[in-house]
Design a protein around this motif. Structure first.
Motif, short mmCIF file in Angstrom:
data_model
loop_
_atom_site.label_atom_id
_atom_site.label_comp_id
_atom_site.label_asym_id
_atom_site.label_seq_id
_atom_site.Cartn_x
_atom_site.Cartn_y
_atom_site.Cartn_z
N SER A 17 14.83 -5.32 15.30
CA SER A 17 15.81 -4.27 15.02
C SER A 17 15.13 -3.05 14.42
O SER A 17 14.09 -3.16 13.76
N ARG A 61 24.44 -4.05 21.58
CA ARG A 61 23.17 -4.12 20.86
C ARG A 61 22.96 -2.92 19.93
O ARG A 61 22.36 -3.06 18.86
N ASN A 79 18.42 -6.50 18.73
CA ASN A 79 18.00 -7.22 19.94
C ASN A 79 17.27 -6.29 20.90
O ASN A 79 17.60 -6.21 22.09
#
Length: 109
Positions: A17, A61, A79
């Protein structure tokens, strides 16, 4: 002249991330929509009312948010995938302002 300063990029392993920030000098109520661009592709946008839109490849995401009081736009990227690697920029939703330096995101597998 509007100025933007993107930050928060870096190198991360796939699945990781990053949170990008964009300090800007847009007026509080103009433009209505701000966005994050991957190179020159709009991937996420947010209106003053908080409505958001995402391109299909990042839905689920990435999360865009803005702090109006701080004149800052954010992009939470989870992700991450190698295909997310690019330089990210912020601009108005119609990309009418000058581009900043951007912040580079590299995702390795």
């Amino acid at each position: 002249q509007v100025q933007v300063a993107e930050s928060g990029g870096g190198s991360v392993q796939a699945g990781g991330s990053l949170k990008l920030s964009c300090k800007h000098s847009f007026r509080i109520h103009t433009p209505n929509t701000l966005g994050w661009y991957r190179e020159r592709e709009l991937v996420a946008s947010i209106t003053l009312a908080g409505s958001t839109e995402y391109t299909d490849s990042v839905k689920g995401r990435f999360t865009i948010s803005r702090d109006i009081a701080k004149s800052t736009l954010y992009l939470q990227m989870n992700n991450l995938k190698p295909e997310d690697s690019a330089t990210y920029y912020c601009n108005s939703g119609s990309a009418t302002s000058d581009w900043g330096q951007g912040t580079r995101v590299t995702v390795y597998s």
